[in-house]
Motif scaffolding. Structure first.
Motif, PDB file in Angstrom:
ATOM      1  N   PHE A   5      -6.313   9.747  -4.983  1.00  0.00           N
ATOM      2  CA  PHE A   5      -6.626  10.240  -3.634  1.00  0.00           C
ATOM      3  C   PHE A   5      -5.470  11.081  -3.091  1.00  0.00           C
ATOM      4  O   PHE A   5      -5.684  12.151  -2.511  1.00  0.00           O
ATOM      5  N   ALA A   6      -4.242  10.618  -3.302  1.00  0.00           N
ATOM      6  CA  ALA A   6      -3.074  11.370  -2.798  1.00  0.00           C
ATOM      7  C   ALA A   6      -3.007  12.763  -3.432  1.00  0.00           C
ATOM      8  O   ALA A   6      -2.707  13.748  -2.756  1.00  0.00           O
ATOM      9  N   LYS A  67      -2.342  -0.569   9.109  1.00  0.00           N
ATOM     10  CA  LYS A  67      -1.079  -1.319   9.217  1.00  0.00           C
ATOM     11  C   LYS A  67       0.037  -0.904   8.243  1.00  0.00           C
ATOM     12  O   LYS A  67       1.169  -0.676   8.671  1.00  0.00           O
ATOM     13  N   PRO A  68      -0.254  -0.768   6.946  1.00  0.00           N
ATOM     14  CA  PRO A  68       0.853  -0.440   6.023  1.00  0.00           C
ATOM     15  C   PRO A  68       1.530   0.902   6.334  1.00  0.00           C
ATOM     16  O   PRO A  68       2.676   1.132   5.950  1.00  0.00           O
ATOM     17  N   GLY A 117      -8.957   5.652   9.374  1.00  0.00           N
ATOM     18  CA  GLY A 117      -8.860   6.747   8.399  1.00  0.00           C
ATOM     19  C   GLY A 117      -8.425   8.051   9.058  1.00  0.00           C
ATOM     20  O   GLY A 117      -7.632   8.819   8.498  1.00  0.00           O
ATOM     21  N   GLY A 118      -8.952   8.300  10.241  1.00  0.00           N
ATOM     22  CA  GLY A 118      -8.581   9.520  10.975  1.00  0.00           C
ATOM     23  C   GLY A 118      -7.124   9.464  11.397  1.00  0.00           C
ATOM     24  O   GLY A 118      -6.388  10.453  11.304  1.00  0.00           O
ATOM     25  N   PHE A 119      -6.722   8.298  11.828  1.00  0.00           N
ATOM     26  CA  PHE A 119      -5.312   8.111  12.206  1.00  0.00           C
ATOM     27  C   PHE A 119      -4.417   8.388  10.996  1.00  0.00           C
ATOM     28  O   PHE A 119      -3.399   9.091  11.109  1.00  0.00           O
ATOM     29  N   ILE A 120      -4.806   7.881   9.835  1.00  0.00           N
ATOM     30  CA  ILE A 120      -3.998   8.093   8.624  1.00  0.00           C
ATOM     31  C   ILE A 120      -3.922   9.593   8.299  1.00  0.00           C
ATOM     32  O   ILE A 120      -2.866  10.098   7.907  1.00  0.00           O
ATOM     33  N   ALA A 177      -3.960   3.223  -2.530  1.00  0.00           N
ATOM     34  CA  ALA A 177      -4.411   1.834  -2.444  1.00  0.00           C
ATOM     35  C   ALA A 177      -5.535   1.658  -1.416  1.00  0.00           C
ATOM     36  O   ALA A 177      -6.140   0.591  -1.328  1.00  0.00           O
ATOM     37  N   LEU A 178      -5.807   2.717  -0.641  1.00  0.00           N
ATOM     38  CA  LEU A 178      -6.910   2.617   0.326  1.00  0.00           C
ATOM     39  C   LEU A 178      -8.202   2.470  -0.468  1.00  0.00           C
ATOM     40  O   LEU A 178      -8.426   3.182  -1.445  1.00  0.00           O
TER      41      LEU A 178
END
Ligand code: HEM
Length: 216
Positions: A5-6, A67-68, A117-120, A177-178
């Motif tokens: 994903f990254a 959180k992470p 997800g949007g925040f990330i 890891a998401l």
């Protein structure tokens, strides 16, 4: 091996990254052609975005997905306050104002604040950028404006992160890891593209005043 994903996030958004990096304002800044006042304007616009972003982070502090990513060593608002005081003086709050694109950016951050997800997506776009290209901007600003301990580039200093490279590797592992399905992946990538667009619009707006900001 399947693309992580990254990796996908970086690949899909890289041309938008180039767009942000090559705005007239950042190009001039990178060449050391922007005055101290012109640099200060970017710091001021950053301030509003980070207040919103870090407020959203506090609201999501107990969310298991977000959180992470929410790490105190990343927090930038105090550093920005220090820089703004150095750049505008102790009455800096009266000296600065958010531009229209900044208000739009802040509104979007607030709008997605209950979507981890949007925040990330917004978190990634800003902090990973600050830990990457931001470090180049820091060197240029130190040289151009002679900043030292009194503030000015605190925003780019991460005393709580001794190894930026290792931190970025870990960050990308957290992205991987998401536990995302295809639809969620697409949505986060879409929001990241929007985050780049909103950032670019903020920079374009500052760039409109470049004639005033260019040093001889
Ligand atoms: C002078 C302007 C800029 C320069 C020179 C620059 C340079 C870079 C470089 C060299 C990297 C790769 C670092 C690495 O692989 O570890 C990077 C990554 C990144 N930059 Fe920039 N950048 C600039 C502006 C921006 C802006 C304005 C944003 C966002 C608004 C941004 C967001 C990012 C992000 C999110 C990454 C991480 C990409 C990833 O590994 O997934 N950059 N930048």
């Amino acid at each position: 091996m399947a693309e992580t994903f990254a990796d996908e996030l970086r690949t899909v958004t890289w041309s938008d990254h180039e767009g942000a990096e090559h705005t007239a304002y950042l190009e001039a800044l990178m060449k050391g052609q922007v005055s101290r006042a012109g640099y200060a304007e970017m710091v001021a616009q950053h301030y509003y975005a980070y207040v919103a972003l870090e407020e959203a982070g506090r609201a999501l502090a107990d969310d298991p997905v977000a959180k992470p990513f929410i790490r105190p060593e990343l927090e930038r608002v105090s550093a920005l306050e220090r820089d703004l005081e150095a750049l505008y003086g102790e009455n800096w709050r009266e000296e600065i104002a958010p531009s229209r694109p900044t208000l739009t950016y802040v509104a979007r951050i607030n709008q997605i604040a209950d979507w981890p997800g949007g925040f990330i997506a917004h978190h990634y776009t800003r902090y990973l950028g600050d830990l990457s290209g931001g470090q180049v901007i820091r060197k240029i600003a130190e040289r151009a404006y002679g900043f030292e301990d009194e503030g000015g580039v605190s925003f780019y200093l991460f005393p709580g992160i001794p190894d930026l490279k290792a931190f970025k590797i870990e960050y990308r592992e957290q992205l991987n890891a998401l536990n995302l399905d295809e639809v969620q992946r697409r949505r986060i990538i879409g929001e990241t593209l929007l985050a780049y667009q909103l950032n670019t619009e903020v920079l374009v707006e500052i760039g409109k005043r470049l004639p005033e900001y260019l040093v001889a």
